[in-house]
Write an enzyme that holds these catalytic residues in place. Structure first.
Site, mmCIF file in Angstrom:
data_model
loop_
_atom_site.group_PDB
_atom_site.id
_atom_site.type_symbol
_atom_site.label_atom_id
_atom_site.label_comp_id
_atom_site.label_asym_id
_atom_site.label_seq_id
_atom_site.Cartn_x
_atom_site.Cartn_y
_atom_site.Cartn_z
ATOM 1 N N HIS A 1 31.971 -16.136 28.108
ATOM 2 C CA HIS A 1 32.145 -16.438 29.506
ATOM 3 C C HIS A 1 31.846 -15.326 30.414
ATOM 4 O O HIS A 1 30.771 -15.045 31.119
ATOM 5 C CB HIS A 1 33.308 -17.270 30.029
ATOM 6 C CG HIS A 1 33.107 -17.439 31.492
ATOM 7 N ND1 HIS A 1 33.065 -18.835 31.801
ATOM 8 C CD2 HIS A 1 33.317 -17.166 32.608
ATOM 9 C CE1 HIS A 1 32.908 -19.145 33.158
ATOM 10 N NE2 HIS A 1 33.103 -17.891 33.726
ATOM 11 N N GLU A 2 32.689 -14.290 30.536
ATOM 12 C CA GLU A 2 32.304 -12.969 30.995
ATOM 13 C C GLU A 2 31.252 -12.260 30.663
ATOM 14 O O GLU A 2 30.450 -11.622 31.567
ATOM 15 C CB GLU A 2 33.684 -12.046 31.045
ATOM 16 C CG GLU A 2 35.035 -12.782 31.600
ATOM 17 C CD GLU A 2 34.792 -13.442 33.051
ATOM 18 O OE1 GLU A 2 33.983 -12.945 33.731
ATOM 19 O OE2 GLU A 2 35.429 -14.432 33.282
ATOM 20 N N HIS B 1 28.352 -13.587 32.563
ATOM 21 C CA HIS B 1 28.079 -13.211 33.872
ATOM 22 C C HIS B 1 27.730 -11.705 33.864
ATOM 23 O O HIS B 1 26.640 -11.207 34.882
ATOM 24 C CB HIS B 1 29.576 -13.013 34.570
ATOM 25 C CG HIS B 1 30.102 -14.276 35.109
ATOM 26 N ND1 HIS B 1 29.612 -14.933 35.959
ATOM 27 C CD2 HIS B 1 31.363 -14.679 35.275
ATOM 28 C CE1 HIS B 1 30.301 -16.036 36.450
ATOM 29 N NE2 HIS B 1 31.336 -16.095 35.786
ATOM 30 N N HIS C 1 23.889 -11.826 33.360
ATOM 31 C CA HIS C 1 23.315 -12.072 34.763
ATOM 32 C C HIS C 1 23.096 -10.808 35.728
ATOM 33 O O HIS C 1 22.115 -10.618 36.087
ATOM 34 C CB HIS C 1 24.100 -13.091 35.284
ATOM 35 C CG HIS C 1 23.214 -13.986 36.417
ATOM 36 N ND1 HIS C 1 24.075 -14.841 37.301
ATOM 37 C CD2 HIS C 1 22.033 -13.907 36.871
ATOM 38 C CE1 HIS C 1 23.089 -15.402 37.994
ATOM 39 N NE2 HIS C 1 22.067 -14.948 37.499
#
Length: 729
Positions: free
Chosen positions: A504-505, A508, A511
């Site tokens: 998940h991180e 990020h 991105h």
């Protein structure tokens, strides 16, 4: 030494921070110097711009001037989160009012505002600008309006005071949670340890050694008294890895209840701990002050309540739309949640538990997994050693996007020995950026996991004399609170939930890092609507739930053997186990957040608790004890950026599920599909509205079908009603 320079070539190429040279005092000085220089620029700005070209040059010059402030303050904020000690906390808190005052001045500076207006109003000139610059200008104009640039002078001053108070209150809220979490320690008797796994016992023993040290440092016991304590000395704490080790496996139901009560009453009227100054950690008054100030701020700007203000910059159009989306999703999840609860109730009978309580749910869920799915988190943990997971993660993103991550920890200074640093390269071997992993739980580190994009991609002005490179490359911090190694010679062994958090991180992080936008305000995650910012992160989790992805991230720590087929089958079969109850829990949090910010007048503490009780009565299917004070520790909305925006997790999950369904259709390692996702989502950042980016990738508007299917609420033959289609698109 300046933050912009270090001793080696690698750090210079990425303009890394030399963490051996920074100190709270030096950081404070750099922040204040940066504010002073920026204020001087504003002081010298003429009242009216001459033309759009000149106005743009002045805007770019001001952006460049703010780089030093963004950088130095970013380091202060980061260290306060990961290495919180009295010196850095004091500097952080002293600077908050100064940062708030500066930010308010910028947002209300009419001459600067007029520069942006001049650019936008010269339609012929504006049309010649690149899309990213146009978007940055439009968002800046919106930001000026929401900062009170059009208010009368007395109301601008009121706005400034509100902003200053809010920044201080949020920091104190966060401090209280951290202090309350770390103040709790419960030494355990041998008869309380039954059921706890070997890895859990190792964590409790580690906590025990830390507890012994604190006893001596706080002069509660002498060194000789501490030396007389048994070894290993088992101590339960509220740090997540330790807390979950007890709540998931301890046979002692009373112990589980004790720990649960301590966790859900942190920083509340039930918490008797105090901070280093002897002050109460109770967040009750802080919460109601924050809500009241947010409402005042919203009404100053012409909104009825804070929820309206918050949603004015998001994809969602209104509180009613968000509430409808959440309640519709709750209706879809409730049948599955009731089945989840029935499974737990059947299991509870085996342990003479007549009425399931919250401190039973994790314990019973693990038993059901072992019984129904033949899946034990402890049995699969050895197959997820952190180095293997990281290596597999890098392989996955290489297959998708052609990028390579290379560790260079020995070449850079770091804030803690556990931290690792990596460079990221593109397929043509060009340097993309860099990132730090700080993944283990420890004292002085706030809970949770997050990505901090402290250095965004940026193109220096042509006349800049300070830049070593035309483009400043992005760098970020990715932080977790995973189970640390329990042996100096062994790696950390992750639960699958921790694996998901890492993915998940990293989503990020990609991105932030893969942006091709050179204007910081809309590069990476900047400028992305808050209810779309979780799209790349939740999207990345899918590869940790796919058999091909799991094959790349798993290998037994001792033998190197892949995850056996039976355990893989069990893991995949259990994917949606408890999905219904977990979805309702997230909706409970999101609806509560929305309602307290949509309420006018803003609720006091009792009103906050009543709203939470009302939401639970509507949504939850498992009763919650009266003493539960979850809201007092809800950092996302009281100390983070999610106020009236916690729904974003579910909103963006709709987008991420729909995006991943394209990979399901075309191949989960299809490089062309990966390129399309990179080009339309990751590379463009906030340079276009999220809706435009998503539809460019998916070829249509988003719909809820994939989310319902991935959550186990429907089969693949989904009834395609526009339940959330209009909301998400």
């Amino acid at each position: 030494m300046s933050l912009n320079t270090t001793q080696n070539t690698l750090s210079t190429a990425l303009q890394l921070v030399d963490f051996e040279q920074v100190s709270p005092d030096s950081l404070q000085l750099e922040v204040r110097e940066a504010i002073a220089q920026a204020n001087q620029f504003l002081d010298n700005l003429s009242d009216t711009p001459t033309d759009a070209q000149t106005a743009l040059a002045e805007v770019c010059a001001f952006d460049h001037l703010n780089l030093a402030l963004d950088r130095s303050w970013g380091i202060v904020s980061h260290l306060n989160s990961v290495m919180s000690k009295e010196d850095i906390r004091q500097v952080h808190h002293e600077l908050l009012p100064e940062l708030s005052a500066y930010g308010t001045r910028v947002g209300q500076h009419k001459a600067l505002f007029q520069r942006y207006q001049t650019i936008k109003e010269d339609s012929a000139f504006f049309a010649t600008l690149e899309t990213a610059r146009q978007r940055a200008i439009e968002l800046a104009l919106q930001g000026f309006e929401l900062s009170g640039v059009a208010l009368e002078e007395d109301k601008q001053q009121q706005y400034a005071e509100i902003q200053s108070q809010l920044s201080t209150l949020s920091a104190t809220f966060s401090d209280n949670i951290l202090d309350a979490t770390q103040a709790f320690a419960l030494p355990l008797e041998d008869n309380q340890l039954a059921g706890i796994t070997d890895s859990g016992l190792a964590l409790l023993a580690q906590a025990g050694e830390q507890y012994k040290t604190k006893l001596v440092e706080s002069q509660q016991k002498s060194q000789s008294e501490v030396d007389a304590l048994p070894t290993p000395y088992y101590v339960a704490t509220l740090d997540i890895p330790v807390y979950l080790a007890v709540m998931t496996y301890a046979d002692d139901r009373t112990l589980r209840e004790t720990l649960y009560k301590a966790y859900v009453t942190r920083a509340s009227e039930y918490d008797s701990h105090t901070n280093s100054k002897g002050e109460s950690l109770n967040n009750a008054d802080i919460m109601q002050q924050i809500l009241a100030l947010r409402e005042q701020k919203a009404q100053l700007l012409g909104f009825t309540n804070y929820a309206q203000l918050s949603l004015s910059t998001k994809m969602a159009e209104s509180s009613e739309q968000v509430a409808s989306f959440l309640r519709n999703l709750a209706d879809k999840a409730r049948p599955s949640a009731k089945q989840d609860l029935t499974q737990l109730q059947d299991e509870a009978k085996k342990y003479d538990i007549d009425e399931i309580q919250p401190w039973d749910s994790a314990f019973l869920a693990e038993k059901v997994k072992q019984d129904k799915f033949q899946l034990s988190q402890e049995q699969i943990r050895p197959y997820f050693p952190l180095p293997k997971v990281i290596d597999g993660l890098f392989t996955i993103v290489n297959k998708l996007y052609g990028i390579r991550a290379i560790e260079h920890s020995a070449d850079v200074t770091r804030w803690h020995d556990d931290v690792r640093f990596y460079q990221l390269f593109d397929a043509d071997d060009s340097l993309i950026g860099g990132f730090y992993f700080d993944l283990y739980a420890r004292q002085g580190k706030r809970g949770g996991a997050w990505m901090s994009g402290f250095q965004s991609r940026y193109q220096y002005p042509k006349d800049s004399q300070t830049a070593d490179h035309d483009i400043r490359l992005p760098v970020c911090f990715m932080v977790g609170n995973f189970t640390p190694p329990t042996d100096a010679n062994s790696p950390s062994l992750l639960t699958h939930n921790e694996v998901l958090t890492l993915f998940h991180e990293f989503g990020h992080g990609l991105h932030h890092l893969l942006t091709q936008v050179n204007i910081s305000d809309v590069a990476g995650v900047n400028g992305v609507e808050w209810d779309a910012v979780e799209l790349p992160s939740q999207f990345m989790e899918n590869w940790a739930w796919d058999s091909e992805g799991i094959a790349l991230i798993s290998a037994h720590v001792d033998t190197g053997e892949p995850l056996p087929q039976d355990k893989l089958n069990a893991l995949l079969s259990a994917k949606n186990f408890q999905s219904g109850m977990q979805t309702l829990r997230q909706i409970e949090f999101a609806l509560f957040d929305l309602l307290i910010h949509a309420d006018s007048p803003a609720p006091n503490y009792q009103g906050i608790l009543q709203t939470l009780d009302d939401v639970r009565a509507e949504v939850a299917i498992l009763p919650t004890p009266d003493y539960n004070r979850f809201a007092n520790g809800f950092s996302h909305i009281f100390a983070g950026g999610y106020a009236a925006g916690y729904y974003s997790y579910k909103w963006a999950e709709l987008l991420s599920s729909d995006a991943f369904s394209k990979f399901e259709e075309e191949g989960i390692f299809n490089s062309q599909t990966g390129k399309a996702f990179r080009d339309h989502i990751l590379s463009v950042g906030g340079s276009q509205p999220a809706k435009v980016n998503f539809e460019a990738f998916r070829g249509r508007a988003a719909n809820i079908d994939a989310l319902l299917r991935h959550s186990g609420f429907t089969t693949s033959d989904v009834d395609s009603k526009p339940t959330a289609n209009s909301e998400a698109s």
